[in-house]
Scaffold this active site. Structure first.
Site, mmCIF file in Angstrom:
data_model
loop_
_atom_site.group_PDB
_atom_site.id
_atom_site.type_symbol
_atom_site.label_atom_id
_atom_site.label_comp_id
_atom_site.label_asym_id
_atom_site.label_seq_id
_atom_site.Cartn_x
_atom_site.Cartn_y
_atom_site.Cartn_z
ATOM 1 N N ASN A 12 0.864 -1.184 0.000
ATOM 2 C CA ASN A 12 0.000 0.000 0.000
ATOM 3 C C ASN A 12 0.899 1.233 0.000
ATOM 4 O O ASN A 12 1.463 1.587 1.029
ATOM 5 C CB ASN A 12 -0.893 -0.046 1.247
ATOM 6 C CG ASN A 12 -1.736 1.208 1.404
ATOM 7 O OD1 ASN A 12 -1.807 2.038 0.496
ATOM 8 N ND2 ASN A 12 -2.370 1.343 2.556
ATOM 9 N N LYS A 14 0.200 4.296 -0.323
ATOM 10 C CA LYS A 14 -0.408 5.516 0.233
ATOM 11 C C LYS A 14 -0.079 6.702 -0.678
ATOM 12 O O LYS A 14 -0.075 6.546 -1.888
ATOM 13 C CB LYS A 14 0.043 5.706 1.689
ATOM 14 C CG LYS A 14 -0.212 4.448 2.533
ATOM 15 C CD LYS A 14 -0.017 4.661 3.988
ATOM 16 C CE LYS A 14 -0.272 3.342 4.714
ATOM 17 N NZ LYS A 14 -0.218 3.453 6.149
ATOM 18 N N HIS A 98 -9.673 1.194 4.712
ATOM 19 C CA HIS A 98 -8.405 1.384 5.428
ATOM 20 C C HIS A 98 -8.637 2.343 6.600
ATOM 21 O O HIS A 98 -9.434 3.279 6.490
ATOM 22 C CB HIS A 98 -7.347 1.950 4.470
ATOM 23 C CG HIS A 98 -5.992 1.960 5.090
ATOM 24 N ND1 HIS A 98 -5.597 2.944 5.968
ATOM 25 C CD2 HIS A 98 -4.952 1.095 5.001
ATOM 26 C CE1 HIS A 98 -4.363 2.683 6.383
ATOM 27 N NE2 HIS A 98 -3.945 1.564 5.810
ATOM 28 N N GLU A 100 -7.053 4.769 7.743
ATOM 29 C CA GLU A 100 -6.841 6.202 7.461
ATOM 30 C C GLU A 100 -8.073 6.797 6.793
ATOM 31 O O GLU A 100 -8.417 7.956 7.015
ATOM 32 C CB GLU A 100 -5.575 6.377 6.607
ATOM 33 C CG GLU A 100 -4.325 6.159 7.457
ATOM 34 C CD GLU A 100 -3.114 5.640 6.705
ATOM 35 O OE1 GLU A 100 -3.084 5.719 5.464
ATOM 36 O OE2 GLU A 100 -2.188 5.133 7.384
ATOM 37 N N GLU A 168 -5.622 -4.813 10.545
ATOM 38 C CA GLU A 168 -4.579 -3.820 10.766
ATOM 39 C C GLU A 168 -4.886 -3.052 12.058
ATOM 40 O O GLU A 168 -5.683 -2.100 12.037
ATOM 41 C CB GLU A 168 -4.525 -2.824 9.609
ATOM 42 C CG GLU A 168 -4.183 -3.455 8.279
ATOM 43 C CD GLU A 168 -3.601 -2.430 7.313
ATOM 44 O OE1 GLU A 168 -2.491 -2.658 6.846
ATOM 45 O OE2 GLU A 168 -4.249 -1.406 7.060
ATOM 46 N N GLY A 174 2.314 2.317 10.820
ATOM 47 C CA GLY A 174 3.282 3.407 10.668
ATOM 48 C C GLY A 174 3.956 3.815 11.962
ATOM 49 O O GLY A 174 4.626 4.840 12.026
ATOM 50 N N SER A 214 3.234 -2.083 10.460
ATOM 51 C CA SER A 214 4.684 -2.140 10.712
ATOM 52 C C SER A 214 5.304 -3.498 10.364
ATOM 53 O O SER A 214 6.215 -3.965 11.056
ATOM 54 C CB SER A 214 4.999 -1.746 12.162
ATOM 55 O OG SER A 214 4.560 -0.418 12.401
HETATM 56 P P1 PGA Z 1 2.673 0.316 7.706
HETATM 57 O O1 PGA Z 1 1.223 0.557 7.057
HETATM 58 O O2 PGA Z 1 3.192 -0.977 7.148
HETATM 59 O O3 PGA Z 1 3.487 1.508 7.262
HETATM 60 O O4 PGA Z 1 2.487 0.247 9.185
HETATM 61 C C1 PGA Z 1 0.326 -0.503 6.832
HETATM 62 C C2 PGA Z 1 -0.972 -0.002 6.225
HETATM 63 O O5 PGA Z 1 -1.430 1.074 6.619
HETATM 64 O O6 PGA Z 1 -1.548 -0.649 5.344
#
Ligand code: PGA
Length: 254
Positions: A12, A14, A98, A100, A168, A174, A214
Site C-alpha cells: 500500500n 499511500k 483502510h 486512514e 490492521e 506506521g 509495521s
Molecule cells: P505500515 O502501514 O506498514 O506503514 O504500518 C500498513 C498499512 O497502513 O496498510
C-alpha cells in the site's frame, strides 16, 4: 500443517511515489514476482498513477490494487472513481475501509459494506480492512470493534464471494509497533471463526486474512508461521524494493 490458502502480499503505497519512482519500482517488482511461484503480490500506487504502473509492469503476475474505490457507479460524486475506472486501469483488487479513510474520509462500516458490494458486483476483489485503535484495545473492545467492522463487510458477501480481509491494528500502522504474533493470531482466529459462523464452512477456510501494521523483513517470517495469517498489507516497507522483496519471500516461504 501446510495452509490451504495461497499467501498474498499487497504493498500500500499511500500518498507516495511520483512517476519516475512508480515506473522503476513497478518494473523491478514485476521482474521478481514472475520468479516467486508461491505467493501472490499486488501493489497499490496512487490512483492517478495506476495507469503508469499498468504500463510499467512487464508481466501481469504483479497485480494492481486501488487504495480506495467509490461505492457508486457514476453520477455527481466529485473526486471519486468507480469500479469501472479501476478495472480500466488494470486493477484486480481494491483496498476498502483502510483505517486512514475510516478516520479521515467518512468510511463508516455501512459505507465500507457498500464498497465491498460494489467490488463484488464489478469483479474486483476487495481487500477489506478492520482493526481497533489503541484505546479500543486498552478498554478491551478489540473484538467488539473488529466484530462490528467485519459484520458490515460480511453482510455484502455470499459463500462463493472472493474477498480478502486485512487485520490492521491502528496502533501498529506506521508506528514501528508491530502486534506480537500471538496478538495478531488471536484476532485472525476470531475473524475466521466469525466468517465461519456468518458465511459458512466453505468460505471461512479459503478466505485469506492479511496482517498489516509495521510489517518488515525482520518480523514477516514469524508472523507468517501463525496458522491464520495468510500474508500482509504493507505500507512503509513496500516503498523500496530492498525492504519489500524479503517480505514477499518470507510470505512465500523462501
Ligand atoms: P505500515 O502501514 O506498514 O506503514 O504500518 C500498513 C498499512 O497502513 O496498510
Amino acid at each position: 500443517m501446510a495452509k490451504q490458502r495461497r499467501p498474498f502480499v499487497c504493498g500500500n503505497w499511500k500518498l507516495n511515489h511520483l512517476r519516475e519512482d512508480t515506473e522503476q519500482l513497478t518494473t523491478a517488482l514485476a521482474a521478481h514476482v514472475s520468479n516467486l511461484t508461491h505467493v501472490d503480490v499486488a501493489i497499490a500506487p496512487v490512483a492517478t498513477h495506476l495507469w503508469i504502473a499498468q504500463q510499467a509492469r512487464t508481466n501481469s503476475a504483479l497485480k494492481l490494487a486501488a487504495q480506495n474505490v467509490s461505492e457508486f457507479d457514476s453520477g455527481a460524486h466529485t473526486g471519486e472513481f468507480s469500479i469501472a475506472h479501476i478495472r480500466e486501469m488494470g486493477c484486480d483488487f481494491a483496498i476498502v475501509g483502510h483505517s486512514e479513510r475510516r478516520a479521515h474520509d467518512a468510511d463508516t462500516n455501512e459505507r465500507v459494506g457498500a464498497k465491498v458490494t460494489a467490488c463484488l458486483k464489478g469483479g474486483i476483489t476487495p481487500i477489506a480492512c478492520v482493526g481497533e485503535t489503541l484505546s479500543d484495545r486498552e478498554s478491551r473492545k478489540t473484538f467488539d470493534v473488529v466484530g462490528a467492522q467485519l459484520r458490515a463487510i460480511l453482510r455484502a458477501c455470499m459463500p462463493n464471494s472472493d474477498v480478502v480481509i486485512a487485520y490492521e491494528p491502528v496502533w501498529a500502522i506506521g508506528t514501528g509497533k508491530v502486534a506480537t504474533p500471538d496478538q495478531a493470531q488471536e484476532v485472525h482466529a476470531y475473524i475466521r471463526k466469525l466468517m465461519r459462523e456468518l458465511i459458512g464452512t466453505d468460505f471461512s477456510p479459503r478466505t485469506r486474512i492479511l496482517y498489516g501494521g509495521s510489517v518488515k523483513a525482520t518480523n514477516a517470517a514469524e508472523l507468517m508461521q501463525q496458522s491464520d495469517i495468510d500474508g500482509f498489507l504493507v505500507g512503509g516497507a513496500s516503498l523500496k524494493i530492498d525492504d519489500f522483496l524479503p517480505i514477499m519471500q518470507a510470505a512465500g516461504g523462501i
